[in-house]
Design a protein around this motif. Structure first.
Motif, mmCIF file in Angstrom:
data_model
loop_
_atom_site.group_PDB
_atom_site.id
_atom_site.type_symbol
_atom_site.label_atom_id
_atom_site.label_comp_id
_atom_site.label_asym_id
_atom_site.label_seq_id
_atom_site.Cartn_x
_atom_site.Cartn_y
_atom_site.Cartn_z
ATOM 1 N N LEU A 29 2.126 -11.362 -3.999
ATOM 2 C CA LEU A 29 3.244 -10.476 -3.700
ATOM 3 C C LEU A 29 4.427 -11.266 -3.141
ATOM 4 O O LEU A 29 5.578 -11.077 -3.541
ATOM 5 C CB LEU A 29 2.821 -9.404 -2.690
ATOM 6 C CG LEU A 29 1.782 -8.387 -3.157
ATOM 7 C CD1 LEU A 29 1.468 -7.408 -2.046
ATOM 8 C CD2 LEU A 29 2.269 -7.643 -4.387
ATOM 9 N N LEU B 130 8.145 -11.701 -4.987
ATOM 10 C CA LEU B 130 9.363 -11.119 -4.398
ATOM 11 C C LEU B 130 10.224 -12.168 -3.689
ATOM 12 O O LEU B 130 11.071 -11.843 -2.873
ATOM 13 C CB LEU B 130 8.979 -10.020 -3.394
ATOM 14 C CG LEU B 130 8.920 -8.622 -3.977
ATOM 15 C CD1 LEU B 130 7.729 -8.489 -4.907
ATOM 16 C CD2 LEU B 130 8.822 -7.587 -2.878
ATOM 17 N N LEU C 84 5.875 -1.740 -0.260
ATOM 18 C CA LEU C 84 4.599 -2.454 -0.321
ATOM 19 C C LEU C 84 3.854 -2.382 1.012
ATOM 20 O O LEU C 84 2.659 -2.635 1.077
ATOM 21 C CB LEU C 84 4.822 -3.922 -0.697
ATOM 22 C CG LEU C 84 5.289 -4.191 -2.131
ATOM 23 C CD1 LEU C 84 5.354 -5.690 -2.392
ATOM 24 C CD2 LEU C 84 4.374 -3.530 -3.140
ATOM 25 N N PRO D 81 0.516 0.906 2.466
ATOM 26 C CA PRO D 81 -0.931 0.931 2.756
ATOM 27 C C PRO D 81 -1.264 0.430 4.152
ATOM 28 O O PRO D 81 -2.214 0.884 4.775
ATOM 29 C CB PRO D 81 -1.521 -0.015 1.704
ATOM 30 C CG PRO D 81 -0.532 -0.051 0.614
ATOM 31 C CD PRO D 81 0.809 0.131 1.249
ATOM 32 N N TRP E 242 -6.596 -3.865 0.068
ATOM 33 C CA TRP E 242 -5.451 -2.984 -0.190
ATOM 34 C C TRP E 242 -4.704 -2.699 1.110
ATOM 35 O O TRP E 242 -3.467 -2.733 1.157
ATOM 36 C CB TRP E 242 -5.967 -1.690 -0.811
ATOM 37 C CG TRP E 242 -4.919 -0.667 -1.124
ATOM 38 C CD1 TRP E 242 -3.984 -0.730 -2.113
ATOM 39 C CD2 TRP E 242 -4.719 0.593 -0.459
ATOM 40 N NE1 TRP E 242 -3.210 0.403 -2.098
ATOM 41 C CE2 TRP E 242 -3.642 1.233 -1.094
ATOM 42 C CE3 TRP E 242 -5.350 1.228 0.610
ATOM 43 C CZ2 TRP E 242 -3.178 2.475 -0.698
ATOM 44 C CZ3 TRP E 242 -4.889 2.468 0.995
ATOM 45 C CH2 TRP E 242 -3.807 3.079 0.349
ATOM 46 N N VAL F 52 5.987 -6.927 -10.246
ATOM 47 C CA VAL F 52 6.500 -6.018 -9.219
ATOM 48 C C VAL F 52 6.045 -4.588 -9.517
ATOM 49 O O VAL F 52 5.631 -3.847 -8.619
ATOM 50 C CB VAL F 52 8.035 -6.098 -9.127
ATOM 51 C CG1 VAL F 52 8.590 -4.957 -8.273
ATOM 52 C CG2 VAL F 52 8.460 -7.442 -8.544
ATOM 53 N N ALA G 58 2.458 -4.267 -8.614
ATOM 54 C CA ALA G 58 2.320 -4.261 -7.158
ATOM 55 C C ALA G 58 2.641 -2.884 -6.594
ATOM 56 O O ALA G 58 1.951 -2.385 -5.695
ATOM 57 C CB ALA G 58 3.235 -5.313 -6.538
ATOM 58 N N LEU G 59 3.697 -2.246 -7.145
ATOM 59 C CA LEU G 59 4.077 -0.918 -6.649
ATOM 60 C C LEU G 59 3.010 0.119 -6.969
ATOM 61 O O LEU G 59 2.679 0.963 -6.137
ATOM 62 C CB LEU G 59 5.428 -0.504 -7.229
ATOM 63 C CG LEU G 59 6.639 -1.167 -6.572
ATOM 64 C CD1 LEU G 59 7.909 -0.780 -7.303
ATOM 65 C CD2 LEU G 59 6.737 -0.789 -5.101
ATOM 66 N N TRP H 203 -0.188 -0.465 -7.434
ATOM 67 C CA TRP H 203 -1.347 -0.804 -6.600
ATOM 68 C C TRP H 203 -1.161 -0.276 -5.173
ATOM 69 O O TRP H 203 -2.076 0.281 -4.585
ATOM 70 C CB TRP H 203 -1.524 -2.319 -6.645
ATOM 71 C CG TRP H 203 -2.176 -2.996 -5.467
ATOM 72 C CD1 TRP H 203 -1.538 -3.602 -4.428
ATOM 73 C CD2 TRP H 203 -3.579 -3.180 -5.206
ATOM 74 N NE1 TRP H 203 -2.454 -4.142 -3.547
ATOM 75 C CE2 TRP H 203 -3.715 -3.901 -4.000
ATOM 76 C CE3 TRP H 203 -4.741 -2.805 -5.880
ATOM 77 C CZ2 TRP H 203 -4.947 -4.256 -3.457
ATOM 78 C CZ3 TRP H 203 -5.979 -3.159 -5.318
ATOM 79 C CH2 TRP H 203 -6.065 -3.876 -4.139
ATOM 80 N N SER H 204 0.058 -0.424 -4.635
ATOM 81 C CA SER H 204 0.285 -0.011 -3.249
ATOM 82 C C SER H 204 0.444 1.492 -3.113
ATOM 83 O O SER H 204 -0.055 2.101 -2.179
ATOM 84 C CB SER H 204 1.543 -0.669 -2.683
ATOM 85 O OG SER H 204 1.422 -2.050 -2.745
ATOM 86 N N LEU H 205 1.211 2.080 -4.032
ATOM 87 C CA LEU H 205 1.583 3.481 -3.870
ATOM 88 C C LEU H 205 0.731 4.444 -4.688
ATOM 89 O O LEU H 205 0.724 5.640 -4.415
ATOM 90 C CB LEU H 205 3.065 3.668 -4.236
ATOM 91 C CG LEU H 205 4.046 2.889 -3.373
ATOM 92 C CD1 LEU H 205 5.467 3.108 -3.845
ATOM 93 C CD2 LEU H 205 3.910 3.284 -1.918
#
Lengths: 307, 282
Positions: free
Chosen positions: A97, A101, A115, A118, A183, B18, B21-22, B24-26
């Motif tokens: 990540l 970014l 991000l 969680p 996570w 990206v 990732a979004l 996976w997170s949200l």
């Protein structure tokens, strides 16, 4: 004049720090002394009202029983596996990540903030959502698997100890808990790695590029070495924290599917078996093992640094 | 220069990354939100479907009192709010003093006290749960919210000290020196000079402490599981999960207790993050 000023500063220092020390002393140091006493004595929940009025019966039985029990060694192995996988996983995800970014793009600030969700989520809410998603009857994962992946029967993700995947036994429930924890905790690793990446001077990379280094070489020989120290720190901290995790595991499985970690053992000894001495002994052994593992890790990383 | 700039393929790759990732997170959070506004019967019939209409009744059912046909989450939220705010108040008060001493004052034993506090931060909390439970139940406090408050203050003081010390260290020292020259006492210095410029740091730490207390589950379970009227919101949701409560109601409750922390966190996100990661830059 100077000595009085120094003395005054000394006095103010102690004055200001004393409430913090009081809290730490009363709620950390005193309990620690007591847990040692409990570990070496025969004491159960029913004895609490008489605490301090009767002499302590000293004994080594709690430790003897713990070390002789299958449950203890099983829990130890489960905990080491769980903490190790979680630490490695959350570092790996955090690293991906942070690297993805690293360069500015439109909306990066928002993506970064999202991000973190969680990590901010209450663990109970997160566990409720995951339990629902993995539910064999109406969970989205099983529904998807049966509709599109050709699963014949629903998978009990949170209760299956082991399943064969392509001939290899996989500890299903334990892995699900690990993924859940990765996570939840990867955002913190992402934050720390991002902070470190931002302080890597851009000139080093530019110089490397001028010398003909390609992007992969720049990553391997410039960025990753810069991240090494903070990555090792994150690995260590996450291992320490996961080693004592109770909430995540208990909320998802309550220890089913061979996910009895040490913290759940301590809780079971205390609440279900009502045995304070035994719970204290389990806890002390757990801390001792953690200390040994950490000392070993520090020694190994020192040696790796020297060579 | 050109070697450092990403190629088009690298940029496309990053966009995909990206997006993953979004999701996976949200993704899980979005799933929870979607289920909480679907009628229960529809969820069990068609787990993969989207809501046909917006049904907010699960939220009302979760919040209403048991006597009113609900599950009492409203009361659990009030319990949580009381304990969390009390924790913030006490913990921050103690930590402002301690952190200022740790950041600025040179007193004998400073290295030792700092070391103790760091060691405490890393110490396995679960081990201390046993004696804390015994002490507090000997004092008759394990079945009360006050007992929980004491434990939460103790749990948050080390991390709050650490964060606040970082904030104090980042403040310019010259203002304080000028105030001391002008004859300020320590109390005046703290209240009139230091605190006004440290407000962002104090607020960020307070929010972080609030989040810890609001989200806490283990001690609430250990102390209060037998006393339904004193359940905190996390304990309530976890306990109701064992009863025959429709999953849509559980999720509505989960979302309801999540929204406040997420909003508050994002308001102060920048400060909290900088307080947490300071020192990682080096």
């Amino acid at each position: 004049m100077t000595t009085t000023a120094a003395q005054r500063e000394n006095r103010s220092g102690w004055l200001l720090v004393s409430p913090s020390l009081l809290v730490v002393g009363l709620v950390v140091l005193l309990p620690f002394a007591l847990v040692v006493v409990f570990g070496f004595s025969e004491i159960r929940l029913v004895d609490i009202p008489f605490l301090g009025t009767e002499p302590i019966e000293w004994t080594l039985d709690n430790f003897r029983r713990a070390v002789a029990s299958q449950a203890f060694w099983g829990a130890l192995w489960t905990t080491v596996l769980y903490a190790g996988l979680t630490a490695a996983g959350s570092l790996a995800v955090g690293l991906v990540l942070a690297l993805a970014l690293r360069r500015p793009f439109r909306g990066r600030g928002l993506v970064r903030a999202l991000l973190l969700v969680p990590y901010v989520l209450p663990v109970v809410a997160a566990a409720t959502i995951w339990k629902t998603a993995l539910n064999p009857q109406y969970g989205v994962v099983n529904a998807f698997g049966r509709a599109y992946l050709g699963w014949d029967t629903p998978v009990g993700f949170l209760s299956t100890t082991s399943a064969d995947v392509l001939g290899i036994p996989v500890p299903v429930a334990l892995l699900v808990v690990v993924v859940f924890d990765v996570w939840k905790s990867a955002p913190l690793a992402f934050l720390f790695l991002t902070a470190r990446l931002q302080s890597v001077p851009g000139e080093i990379e530019e110089a490397a590029a001028l010398d003909g280094a390609n992007r992969r070489q720049a990553l391997r020989f410039i960025l990753l070495p810069q991240l090494r120290a903070v990555a090792l720190l994150l690995l260590l901290l996450r291992f320490i924290w996961s080693f004592q995790t109770f909430d995540d595991v208990y909320l998802l499985t309550e220890g089913a599917g061979s996910t009895q970690v040490m913290a759940i053992q301590v809780y079971t000894e205390l609440v279900t078996k009502a045995d304070i001495g035994s719970a204290a002994a389990f806890g002390l052994l757990m801390s001792l093992i953690l200390c040994v593992l950490l000392a070993g890790y520090v020694l190994l990383s020192r040696r790796a640094d020297e060579s | 220069m050109s070697g450092v700039r990403p190629t088009r393929a690298a940029r496309a790759g990053r966009a995909v990354l990206v997006a993953i990732a979004l999701v996976w997170s949200l993704g899980p959070v979005a799933y929870g939100v979607v289920l909480s506004v679907r009628p229960y019967a529809e969820v069990t019939r068609d787990p993969l479907g989207l809501p046909s209409q917006l049904d907010l009744s699960a939220f009302a059912t979760a919040m209403r009192d048991e006597s009113d046909g609900g599950f009492g989450l409203g009361r659990f939220v009030l319990n949580s709010l009381g304990v969390a705010l009390g924790t913030v108040l006490l913990s921050i008060l103690v930590c402002i003093l301690g952190a200022y001493a740790a950041a600025r004052l040179r007193y004998r034993g400073r290295a030792l006290t700092n070391g103790i506090i760091l060691a405490v931060y890393l110490f396995p909390g679960i081990v201390l749960a046993v004696p804390k439970f015994v002490i507090l139940s000997r004092l008759g406090l394990t079945s009360t919210l006050v007992g929980l408050l004491i434990v939460y203050v103790a749990a948050t003081v080390p991390v709050a000290l650490y964060m606040m010390r970082n904030f104090f260290l980042a403040l310019p020292q010259s203002v304080e020196e000028a105030a001391i020259m002008d004859g300020c006492t320590l109390g005046q210095l703290l209240v009139r000079v230091v605190l006004p410029i440290a407000v962002p740091g104090v607020v960020a730490t307070a929010i972080y402490v609030f989040m810890i207390a609001w989200n806490e589950y283990f001690y609430a379970l250990l102390f209060l599981v037998q006393h339904r009227d004193r359940w905190t919101a996390p304990l309530g949701i976890a306990q109701l999960g064992d009863f025959q409560v429709p999953v849509t109601v559980l999720l509505a409750g989960s979302i309801a207790v999540t929204v406040p922390v997420v909003i508050v966190f994002f308001l102060a996100q920048r400060y909290i993050v900088s307080g947490l990661v300071q020192g990682a830059e080096r």
